[in-house]
Design an enzyme around this catalytic site. Structure first.
Site, PDB file in Angstrom:
ATOM      1  N   HIS A 164      -0.787   9.102 -10.546  1.00 22.86           N
ATOM      2  CA  HIS A 164      -0.092   7.917 -10.487  1.00 22.86           C
ATOM      3  C   HIS A 164      -0.494   6.470 -11.262  1.00 22.86           C
ATOM      4  O   HIS A 164      -1.412   6.049 -10.766  1.00 22.86           O
ATOM      5  CB  HIS A 164       0.404   7.501  -8.994  1.00 22.86           C
ATOM      6  CG  HIS A 164       1.282   8.523  -8.548  1.00 22.86           C
ATOM      7  ND1 HIS A 164       1.326   9.117  -7.141  1.00 22.86           N
ATOM      8  CD2 HIS A 164       2.529   9.486  -8.999  1.00 22.86           C
ATOM      9  CE1 HIS A 164       2.160  10.155  -6.931  1.00 22.86           C
ATOM     10  NE2 HIS A 164       2.967  10.324  -8.036  1.00 22.86           N
ATOM     11  N   GLU A 167      -1.704   3.136  -9.264  1.00 19.82           N
ATOM     12  CA  GLU A 167      -2.733   3.282  -8.237  1.00 19.82           C
ATOM     13  C   GLU A 167      -3.935   2.988  -8.840  1.00 19.82           C
ATOM     14  O   GLU A 167      -4.837   4.092  -9.088  1.00 19.82           O
ATOM     15  CB  GLU A 167      -2.320   4.648  -7.366  1.00 19.82           C
ATOM     16  CG  GLU A 167      -1.090   4.639  -6.917  1.00 19.82           C
ATOM     17  CD  GLU A 167      -0.675   6.116  -6.415  1.00 19.82           C
ATOM     18  OE1 GLU A 167      -1.580   7.013  -6.397  1.00 19.82           O
ATOM     19  OE2 GLU A 167       0.512   6.377  -6.219  1.00 19.82           O
ATOM     20  N   HIS A 292      -5.464   9.171  -4.483  1.00 19.09           N
ATOM     21  CA  HIS A 292      -4.217   8.194  -4.656  1.00 19.09           C
ATOM     22  C   HIS A 292      -4.510   6.986  -3.845  1.00 19.09           C
ATOM     23  O   HIS A 292      -5.185   6.939  -3.122  1.00 19.09           O
ATOM     24  CB  HIS A 292      -2.922   9.005  -3.987  1.00 19.09           C
ATOM     25  CG  HIS A 292      -2.239  10.062  -4.755  1.00 19.09           C
ATOM     26  ND1 HIS A 292      -0.989   9.974  -5.578  1.00 19.09           N
ATOM     27  CD2 HIS A 292      -2.854  11.400  -5.037  1.00 19.09           C
ATOM     28  CE1 HIS A 292      -0.926  11.245  -6.033  1.00 19.09           C
ATOM     29  NE2 HIS A 292      -1.914  12.017  -5.833  1.00 19.09           N
ATOM     30  N   GLU A 366      -5.239   9.129   0.292  1.00 19.88           N
ATOM     31  CA  GLU A 366      -4.481   8.170   0.065  1.00 19.88           C
ATOM     32  C   GLU A 366      -5.530   7.060   0.376  1.00 19.88           C
ATOM     33  O   GLU A 366      -5.491   6.682   1.623  1.00 19.88           O
ATOM     34  CB  GLU A 366      -3.486   7.749   0.906  1.00 19.88           C
ATOM     35  CG  GLU A 366      -2.239   8.917   0.473  1.00 19.88           C
ATOM     36  CD  GLU A 366      -1.440   8.469  -0.638  1.00 19.88           C
ATOM     37  OE1 GLU A 366      -1.324   7.560  -1.363  1.00 19.88           O
ATOM     38  OE2 GLU A 366      -0.418   9.391  -1.084  1.00 19.88           O
TER      39      GLU A 366
HETATM   40  O1  0X9 Z   1       4.158  10.737  -2.826  1.00 20.76           O
HETATM   41  C1  0X9 Z   1       3.007  10.930  -3.519  1.00 20.76           C
HETATM   42  O2  0X9 Z   1       2.750  11.895  -4.467  1.00 20.76           O
HETATM   43  C2  0X9 Z   1       1.850  10.744  -2.520  1.00 20.76           C
HETATM   44  N1  0X9 Z   1       1.948   9.363  -2.158  1.00 20.76           N
HETATM   45  S1  0X9 Z   1       1.958   8.154  -3.260  1.00 20.76           S
HETATM   46  O3  0X9 Z   1       2.249   7.062  -2.418  1.00 20.76           O
HETATM   47  N2  0X9 Z   1       0.454   7.793  -3.700  1.00 20.76           N
HETATM   48  O4  0X9 Z   1       2.755   8.480  -4.303  1.00 20.76           O
HETATM   49  C3  0X9 Z   1       1.610  11.504  -1.613  1.00 20.76           C
HETATM   50  C4  0X9 Z   1       1.903  13.101  -1.759  1.00 20.76           C
HETATM   51  C5  0X9 Z   1       1.090  13.978  -1.053  1.00 20.76           C
HETATM   52  N3  0X9 Z   1       0.223  14.453  -2.264  1.00 20.76           N
HETATM   53  C6  0X9 Z   1      -0.171  15.691  -2.256  1.00 20.76           C
HETATM   54  N4  0X9 Z   1      -0.236  16.492  -1.359  1.00 20.76           N
HETATM   55  N5  0X9 Z   1      -0.742  16.030  -3.279  1.00 20.76           N
HETATM   56 ZN    ZN Z   2      -0.178   8.407  -5.648  1.00 22.18          ZN
END
Ligand code: 0X9
Ligand code: ZN
Length: 401
Positions: A164, A167, A292, A366
């Site tokens: 992303h 980030e 992330h 995260e």
């Molecule tokens: O939404 C997402 O992709 C991730 N949160 S973010 O705020 N960084 O965008 C979390 C998703 C969970 N990710 C995985 N399980 N890989």
């Molecule tokens: Zn992310």
């Protein structure tokens, strides 16, 4: 009770929404979806997600003039704060200190290369993809062949950063993990370095979304996706484009303008399919972390469904070991849990793919913070975030090698 709360929120907002500043300023709003259908409406909208918490509450960013989009959702909401214009280009920093400054794409690539060239017997670089805008995506393998004269070590661990764009702490932590692994293998032999030598190759993808990362430096600090042109819009959310659970259970969006747009098909993007193809050729991927920000969470599969993985206990156990080590060094107690229940449903993610296709222990971390600065984590927090996440990496390796 709940209803009057909702109405109060909406009315409270009306005052702000009609105020002068909000039509000219960027602003952050907190939405309170009351159903899965309302959460999906938010995800489908062209509002930029601020926290991506499409659960009990989610924060969005409204550009000047986007207020009608917020109203149209008919979801209770409240004003949080005005935001600086994210479309101002970032000043070019000429960063040299990776512990205290964010590196732009060129600086990041240059540092990875500098350390690769300084360690020819430890590092190998492979180009795993070419992006839509023709940039390379690299994987760096760190492996010191030990006494056991094997062509390939029996195990692999993969770390990805920067999927992303906004980030920025992701690639910054990637630099540190790379630096520490090289120091480990160049330094006096330790228990972990011995096991690394004989047993395992580590792969680091420092910048999985270079087009998006670059764009977040030059055009829009809040950009999340890659830069695929989609008719009137741009970008696929790469962490909704993996082929496991793709498009299922309202954990992504089919709207091209959405921040969680999943792409026209699973693996449609070079940044995801390139990684998949590369990993097909690796032996025994036992561990994976996708880094992330933000929220300070250690997340386990599944993310596309609420059912529990059979080895959730192992995930939580190792996750808790990470928390102990991380808290000891940085004082920030990250929370451990399953993505779909602790955070929200997210379909087509990296972790679900590595968990299910490779049978790896696959985490999404995260990193800092919990929302005070969000994606714009102050440079003063780079070092402590790097240090505590290196602890998480060591805990994973300790358990898997
Ligand atoms: O939404 C997402 O992709 C991730 N949160 S973010 O705020 N960084 O965008 C979390 C998703 C969970 N990710 C995985 N399980 N890989
Ligand atoms: Zn992310």
């Amino acid at each position: 009770m709940m209803k009057s709360f909702a109405i109060a929120l909406v009315f409270g907002l009306a005052v702000i929404a009609n105020g002068q500043a909000s039509s000219k300023s960027w602003a952050r709003y907190r939405l309170f979806p009351r159903s899965q259908a309302e959460a999906q409406k938010i995800s489908d909208s062209s509002l930029s997600m601020f926290s991506d918490n499409v659960g009990p509450e989610t924060d969005v960013v409204a550009a000047p003039g986007q207020m009608p989009e917020v109203w149209k959702l008919q979801v209770p909401f409240q004003f949080v704060q005005f935001l600086p214009d994210p479309t101002r280009p970032m000043p070019d920093t000429d960063a040299t200190d990776y512990r205290n400054e964010y590196f732009n794409l060129a600086e990041l690539n240059a540092k990875f290369e500098e350390w690769r060239i300084a360690n020819p017997s430890l590092v190998q670089r492979t180009q795993i993809a070419t992006t839509v805008q023709n940039r390379p995506v690299y994987a760096y393998r760190i492996y010191k062949q030990g006494d056991r004269d094997v062509e390939h070590p029996p195990k692999s661990v993969v770390f990805t950063f920067g999927i992303h764009a906004r980030e920025w702490i992701g690639p910054a932590v990637g630099l540190h993990v790379y630096n520490r692994l090289l120091a480990l293998l160049n330094g006096p032999s330790t228990d972990l370095s011995e096991r690394l030598t004989d047993n395992c190759a580590i792969y680091i993808v420092p910048s999985q979304n270079p087009d998006g990362y670059n764009y977040s430096w030059t055009n829009n600090r809040m950009w999340r996706k890659n830069r695929r042109p989609n008719g009137n819009n741009f970008g696929v959310d790469l962490n909704r484009n993996y082929g496991v659970g793709w498009g299922l259970n309202s954990g992504s969006s089919g709207n091209t303008g959405s921040d969680t747009y999943r792409g026209p098909s699973a693996w449609s993007e070079p940044e995801t399919s390139g990684l998949r193809n590369f990993c097909q050729g690796l032996r025994g991927i036992v561990g994976f972390i996708d880094f992330h920000s933000y929220s300070e969470l250690i997340l386990a599969p599944w993310s596309y469904q609420t059912a529990q993985p059979a080895n959730l206990g192992t995930y939580l156990n190792i996750g808790n070991q990470m928390v102990t080590a991380m808290t000891a060094i940085g004082g920030h107690a990250y929370e451990v849990g399953q993505t779909s229940t602790l955070l929200y449903l997210a379909s087509g993610t990296s972790t679900d793919f590595f968990h299910s296709t490779h049978n790896a222990l696959a985490y999404c971390i995260e990193m800092r913070d919990t929302g005070a600065n969000g994606f714009q984590l102050p440079p003063s927090q780079i070092t402590p975030t790097q240090d505590e996440n290196w602890e998480a990496v060591k805990v994973l390796l300790d358990n898997l090698l």
